[in-house]
Design a protein around this motif. Structure first.
Motif, PDB file in Angstrom:
ATOM      1  N   UNK A 133       0.829  -1.208   0.000  1.00 54.66           N
ATOM      2  CA  UNK A 133       0.000   0.000   0.000  1.00 54.66           C
ATOM      3  C   UNK A 133       0.870   1.269   0.000  1.00 54.66           C
ATOM      4  N   UNK A 134       1.971   1.233   0.761  1.00 52.82           N
ATOM      5  CA  UNK A 134       2.858   2.395   0.804  1.00 52.82           C
ATOM      6  C   UNK A 134       3.518   2.630  -0.555  1.00 52.82           C
ATOM      7  N   UNK A 135       3.926   1.542  -1.205  1.00 46.80           N
ATOM      8  CA  UNK A 135       4.546   1.674  -2.522  1.00 46.80           C
ATOM      9  C   UNK A 135       3.546   2.211  -3.543  1.00 46.80           C
ATOM     10  N   UNK A 156       1.527   6.753  -6.798  1.00 42.59           N
ATOM     11  CA  UNK A 156       0.428   7.643  -7.161  1.00 42.59           C
ATOM     12  C   UNK A 156       0.828   9.098  -7.011  1.00 42.59           C
ATOM     13  N   UNK A 157       1.523   9.391  -5.894  1.00 50.38           N
ATOM     14  CA  UNK A 157       1.940  10.773  -5.654  1.00 50.38           C
ATOM     15  C   UNK A 157       2.937  11.236  -6.710  1.00 50.38           C
ATOM     16  N   UNK A 158       3.864  10.364  -7.040  1.00 51.08           N
ATOM     17  CA  UNK A 158       4.874  10.727  -8.033  1.00 51.08           C
ATOM     18  C   UNK A 158       4.206  11.002  -9.384  1.00 51.08           C
ATOM     19  N   UNK A 159       3.213  10.166  -9.724  1.00 52.46           N
ATOM     20  CA  UNK A 159       2.502  10.352 -10.989  1.00 52.46           C
ATOM     21  C   UNK A 159       1.724  11.661 -11.000  1.00 52.46           C
ATOM     22  N   UNK A 160       1.010  11.936  -9.894  1.00 52.13           N
ATOM     23  CA  UNK A 160       0.180  13.138  -9.823  1.00 52.13           C
ATOM     24  C   UNK A 160       1.005  14.410  -9.873  1.00 52.13           C
ATOM     25  N   UNK A 181       8.913  11.352   1.148  1.00 53.31           N
ATOM     26  CA  UNK A 181       9.554  10.702   2.288  1.00 53.31           C
ATOM     27  C   UNK A 181       8.886   9.362   2.515  1.00 53.31           C
ATOM     28  N   UNK A 182       9.581   8.221   2.409  1.00 53.96           N
ATOM     29  CA  UNK A 182       8.974   6.900   2.522  1.00 53.96           C
ATOM     30  C   UNK A 182       8.268   6.703   3.849  1.00 53.96           C
ATOM     31  N   UNK A 183       7.135   6.069   3.790  1.00 54.14           N
ATOM     32  CA  UNK A 183       6.445   5.655   5.010  1.00 54.14           C
ATOM     33  C   UNK A 183       5.829   6.756   5.794  1.00 54.14           C
ATOM     34  N   UNK A 184       5.770   7.967   5.272  1.00 55.63           N
ATOM     35  CA  UNK A 184       5.226   9.070   6.033  1.00 55.63           C
ATOM     36  C   UNK A 184       3.821   9.396   5.573  1.00 55.63           C
TER      37      UNK A 184
END
Length: 353
Positions: A331-333, A338-342, A350-353
């Motif tokens: 789910x985190x990945x 999704x965020x990178x695409x948007x 920041x991973x896991x945040x």
């Protein structure tokens, strides 16, 4: 002599003087770091400002490796603060390193752990009170400074046995020439491994009288810092450091703090917490951090946070997150993708945040 709090770090004036010797103006570093020019004269700065200054120095000099070697070799020993100056006048290299490890506690956010085993002495760099590691150039400077300490103190061209860095450090060949040994990038930690036999080398700069003047003040500052820092923060730091080695039980932590089991429990109660609660918090936080690293499998994560078997870790993680570690990681990945695409890759995730 006052110590710095967890998020207040002193930048020695000798640092700015060292930059001038390299042809880098302090005000250029301040501007590059996005900080007011007054930071040059500030008695202490935040961790974020401290990291920004070091990153600005790295950016201005160009290559990380070049920045490490230039400052490590060009810095005038006399300009070091008392915490570092005392180490240059130790009896031998071992004494100097032990003093450095001890007094480094007065200069957050870096912490050093030293281990002697077989023919090696390994010194590991850790970052305290921060959610992220320091800039690569600061990591490199810290380890280079430890080797430079031995070279200047003994007057001998000492070399390291092995050096490991987590981040990319730029020109690896230049660093290998400086350290005199193989350099490994992309390691799990940042470590300097020395030849243990070198630790017995006497320091030509040994000055007993100067040490007698400096040591009491430094020891008193360290004592005041340890007394004033919350017991909760100290316990969590020790737990985090010792999780993998299985030394995070109450007895082990109390012994490291110089307290009885009962006294430690009482002081934690005074701060409205308990040993069990803190251990759970540390394990939970570390689990999220490790799971954000796709190179670690679930079994490794379980081991790294102190669980002897994977099933115990699964049960604990379900209580923390309401999901299995595997599902949570997926789910985190997906969320990061999704965020990178948007945002078209224009944000710093920041991973896991």
């Amino acid at each position: 002599m006052k110590f710095q709090s967890a998020d207040r770090i002193k930048i020695p004036q000798g640092f700015w003087a060292g930059l001038r010797q390299l042809g880098i103006a302090a005000h250029d570093v301040a501007r590059k770091a996005g900080q007011p020019l007054t930071i040059i004269a500030e008695p202490a700065v935040t961790t974020a400002q401290y990291f920004a200054v070091w990153q600005a120095y790295s950016d201005l000099i160009g290559d990380t490796a070049k920045g490490i070697i230039a400052l490590a070799t060009g810095f005038d020993t006399a300009k070091y603060p008392p915490t570092a100056l005392a180490t240059y006048h130790a009896r031998d290299y071992r004494d100097a390193l032990k003093r450095m490890v001890r007094y480094k506690q007065l200069c957050p956010p870096e912490n050093l752990r030293i281990t002697e085993e077989g023919e090696s002495c390994t010194i590991e760099l850790e970052w305290l009170y921060t959610g992220q590691p320091g800039p690569p150039v600061l990591t490199g400077i810290t380890l280079a400074h430890l080797l430079e300490l031995g070279r200047r103190g003994t007057g001998q061209p000492l070399t390291a046995r092995f050096v490991e860095f987590s981040p990319d450090m730029g020109d690896v060949q230049a660093l290998e020439a400086y350290f005199g040994c193989p350099i490994r990038m992309g390691a799990q930690g940042n470590r300097l491994t020395l030849y243990r036999g070198d630790l017995d080398r006497p320091f030509v700069s040994y000055n007993e009288e100067l040490l007698e003047m400096l040591t009491p003040a430094l020891d008193q500052s360290l004592l005041e810092q340890q007394r004033s820092r919350s017991i909760t923060g100290r316990v969590k730091w020790i737990m985090k450091r010792n999780l993998t080695g299985g030394q995070s039980d109450l007895q082990a932590v109390a012994k490291e703090l110089g307290l009885s089991d009962r006294t430690l429990q009482r002081r934690l109660t005074d701060e409205n917490t308990s040993f069990k609660q803190l251990l759970t918090e540390v394990r939970h936080a570390q689990a999220r951090e490790y799971l954000a690293d796709p190179s670690l499998d679930i079994k490794e994560v379980a081991f790294l946070i102190g669980y002897e078997d994977q099933n115990s870790f699964y049960r604990a993680f379900r209580l923390w997150e309401g999901d299995t570690p595997s599902n949570w990681r997926v789910k985190q990945e997906d969320w990061r993708s999704t965020l990178v695409t948007e945002h078209s890759g224009q944000v710093n995730i920041m991973p896991g945040k």
